[in-house]
Design an enzyme around this catalytic site. Sequence first.
Site, short mmCIF file in Angstrom:
data_model
loop_
_atom_site.label_atom_id
_atom_site.label_comp_id
_atom_site.label_asym_id
_atom_site.label_seq_id
_atom_site.Cartn_x
_atom_site.Cartn_y
_atom_site.Cartn_z
N LYS A 103 0.82 -1.21 0.00
CA LYS A 103 0.00 0.00 0.00
C LYS A 103 0.86 1.27 0.00
O LYS A 103 0.63 2.17 -0.80
CB LYS A 103 -0.93 0.02 1.24
CG LYS A 103 -1.89 -1.16 1.32
CD LYS A 103 -2.79 -1.08 2.54
CE LYS A 103 -2.08 -1.12 3.88
NZ LYS A 103 -1.36 -2.37 4.16
N ARG A 126 -9.81 0.79 8.68
CA ARG A 126 -9.35 -0.54 9.05
C ARG A 126 -10.38 -1.30 9.87
O ARG A 126 -10.14 -2.44 10.25
CB ARG A 126 -8.09 -0.39 9.90
CG ARG A 126 -6.80 -0.77 9.19
CD ARG A 126 -5.70 -0.59 10.20
NE ARG A 126 -4.48 -1.25 9.91
CZ ARG A 126 -3.44 -0.66 9.30
NH1 ARG A 126 -3.52 0.56 8.87
NH2 ARG A 126 -2.33 -1.32 9.16
N ARG A 175 11.38 -5.29 5.00
CA ARG A 175 11.07 -3.88 4.73
C ARG A 175 12.10 -2.93 5.35
O ARG A 175 12.49 -3.08 6.50
CB ARG A 175 9.67 -3.55 5.27
CG ARG A 175 9.36 -2.06 5.24
CD ARG A 175 7.89 -1.75 5.26
NE ARG A 175 7.09 -2.47 6.24
CZ ARG A 175 5.75 -2.49 6.22
NH1 ARG A 175 5.09 -1.85 5.28
NH2 ARG A 175 5.10 -3.17 7.13
N ARG A 228 11.17 -1.38 10.81
CA ARG A 228 10.09 -1.04 11.72
C ARG A 228 10.04 -2.07 12.83
O ARG A 228 10.10 -3.26 12.55
CB ARG A 228 8.75 -1.01 10.96
CG ARG A 228 8.32 0.38 10.58
CD ARG A 228 7.16 0.36 9.65
NE ARG A 228 5.97 -0.33 10.16
CZ ARG A 228 4.82 -0.42 9.50
NH1 ARG A 228 4.72 0.13 8.29
NH2 ARG A 228 3.80 -1.06 10.01
N ARG A 236 -0.50 -8.92 13.42
CA ARG A 236 -1.13 -7.89 12.58
C ARG A 236 -1.97 -8.53 11.49
O ARG A 236 -3.04 -8.02 11.12
CB ARG A 236 -0.07 -6.97 11.97
CG ARG A 236 0.50 -5.98 12.99
CD ARG A 236 1.83 -5.40 12.57
NE ARG A 236 1.79 -4.71 11.30
CZ ARG A 236 2.85 -4.54 10.52
NH1 ARG A 236 4.03 -5.01 10.88
NH2 ARG A 236 2.73 -3.88 9.40
P1 ADP Z 1 0.98 -1.58 7.39
O1 ADP Z 1 1.23 -0.57 6.29
O2 ADP Z 1 2.10 -2.52 7.49
O3 ADP Z 1 -0.34 -2.27 7.24
P2 ADP Z 1 0.58 0.75 9.02
O4 ADP Z 1 1.82 1.55 8.89
O5 ADP Z 1 -0.59 1.14 8.20
O6 ADP Z 1 0.93 -0.78 8.75
O7 ADP Z 1 0.09 0.72 10.53
C1 ADP Z 1 0.97 0.45 11.60
C2 ADP Z 1 0.17 0.35 12.89
O8 ADP Z 1 -0.48 1.63 13.15
C3 ADP Z 1 -0.98 -0.65 12.88
O9 ADP Z 1 -0.54 -1.96 13.22
C4 ADP Z 1 -1.92 -0.06 13.95
O10 ADP Z 1 -1.44 -0.31 15.27
C5 ADP Z 1 -1.76 1.44 13.71
N1 ADP Z 1 -2.77 1.94 12.75
C6 ADP Z 1 -2.53 2.52 11.54
N2 ADP Z 1 -3.67 2.86 10.93
C7 ADP Z 1 -4.69 2.48 11.75
C8 ADP Z 1 -6.11 2.54 11.67
N3 ADP Z 1 -6.73 3.05 10.60
N4 ADP Z 1 -6.81 2.04 12.71
C9 ADP Z 1 -6.22 1.53 13.80
N5 ADP Z 1 -4.89 1.43 13.94
C10 ADP Z 1 -4.11 1.90 12.93
P1 ADP Z 2 2.18 -1.79 3.21
O1 ADP Z 2 2.15 -0.28 3.21
O2 ADP Z 2 0.97 -2.40 2.56
O3 ADP Z 2 2.42 -2.35 4.58
P2 ADP Z 2 4.75 -1.52 1.79
O4 ADP Z 2 4.46 -0.71 0.59
O5 ADP Z 2 5.45 -0.83 2.91
O6 ADP Z 2 3.40 -2.27 2.31
O7 ADP Z 2 5.58 -2.79 1.32
C1 ADP Z 2 6.07 -3.77 2.24
C2 ADP Z 2 7.44 -4.27 1.78
O8 ADP Z 2 7.26 -5.03 0.57
C3 ADP Z 2 8.42 -3.15 1.44
O9 ADP Z 2 9.71 -3.54 1.86
C4 ADP Z 2 8.34 -3.02 -0.07
O10 ADP Z 2 9.59 -2.61 -0.63
C5 ADP Z 2 8.00 -4.43 -0.51
N1 ADP Z 2 7.12 -4.45 -1.69
C6 ADP Z 2 6.12 -3.59 -2.00
N2 ADP Z 2 5.51 -3.91 -3.17
C7 ADP Z 2 6.15 -5.04 -3.60
C8 ADP Z 2 5.99 -5.88 -4.76
N3 ADP Z 2 5.05 -5.64 -5.68
N4 ADP Z 2 6.82 -6.94 -4.86
C9 ADP Z 2 7.77 -7.20 -3.91
N5 ADP Z 2 7.98 -6.45 -2.82
C10 ADP Z 2 7.17 -5.37 -2.65
#
Ligand code: ADP
Ligand code: ADP
Length: 217
Positions: A17, A92, A128, A161, A172
């Site tokens: 994302k 979420r 990541r 992270r 998660r």
């Molecule tokens: P990822 O991109 O790996 O899914 P995020 O960076 O979006 O993770 O979120 C990291 C953490 O921040 C989540 O595990 C949660 O604890 C909190 N968080 C982020 N967005 C939300 C949301 N919309 N509602 C509740 N908690 C959130």
């Molecule tokens: P999210 O915001 O959904 O948690 P991220 O964009 O941070 O996900 O991506 C999670 C990890 O996967 C990062 O290290 C990123 O570089 C890698 N990644 C993202 N898109 C791809 C893809 N299409 N193929 C392989 N690795 C990816």
Amino acid sequence: MSDRRVVILLGPPGAGKGTQAVRLSDGLGLPHVSTGDLFRENLSNDTELGRRAKGFMESGQLVPDELVLEMLFDRVSKPDCAEGYLLDGFPRTIPQAESLAERLGAETPRALLLEVDDALIVGRAAGRLICKGCGNIQHLEFSPPAKAGVCDACGGELQRRKDDEPDVVRERLAVYHEQTAPLVGFYENKGQLKRVNGDQKPDAVYADLVRCLEEAA
Ligand code: ADP
Ligand code: ADP
Ligand code: ZN
């Protein structure tokens, strides 16, 4: 109001994302609003909100809806969001989605679901790397930095992270299935959802996302 565009990126942790949001934000000319990034900023600035969110984030739980909603609505009230915005990591939960729908009124958001198998998620998160300086997202294996630990985009320091540790990622992911996956049906029933295969090269994922948005227009 009718010109505003609200795009929602849905998908499990590590689905890509954030990676896609950076490009889409540029391509669509919409600000990228990531609730995870907003919480991490609050954590590093040691704000009251950051202190309240910390324990939930570190254990892989969701931050309670009322804290998220206040922060999010405050952010999207800023002038740069007047023409629309790109949501990454929000909503979420069903109550978050309902609050957003209520706020948007007659305006329909477009939700894009990045589908990635659970089996790939731990590896995506475990590798990541995030730049401390510019927020650029890389990966040890899939987007390896030219020089270890150094951001390809700005030369800043790449860091992991805390919540990308495998045990927390598994938590998660369980939370995603339980609390966030129901949003797929929520938006699908309203005819507001498109699905994209997130298990492709980032360029191919991006092309599919853009195509979905063009179809929905
Ligand atoms: P990822 O991109 O790996 O899914 P995020 O960076 O979006 O993770 O979120 C990291 C953490 O921040 C989540 O595990 C949660 O604890 C909190 N968080 C982020 N967005 C939300 C949301 N919309 N509602 C509740 N908690 C959130
Ligand atoms: P999210 O915001 O959904 O948690 P991220 O964009 O941070 O996900 O991506 C999670 C990890 O996967 C990062 O290290 C990123 O570089 C890698 N990644 C993202 N898109 C791809 C893809 N299409 N193929 C392989 N690795 C990816
Ligand atoms: Zn950088």
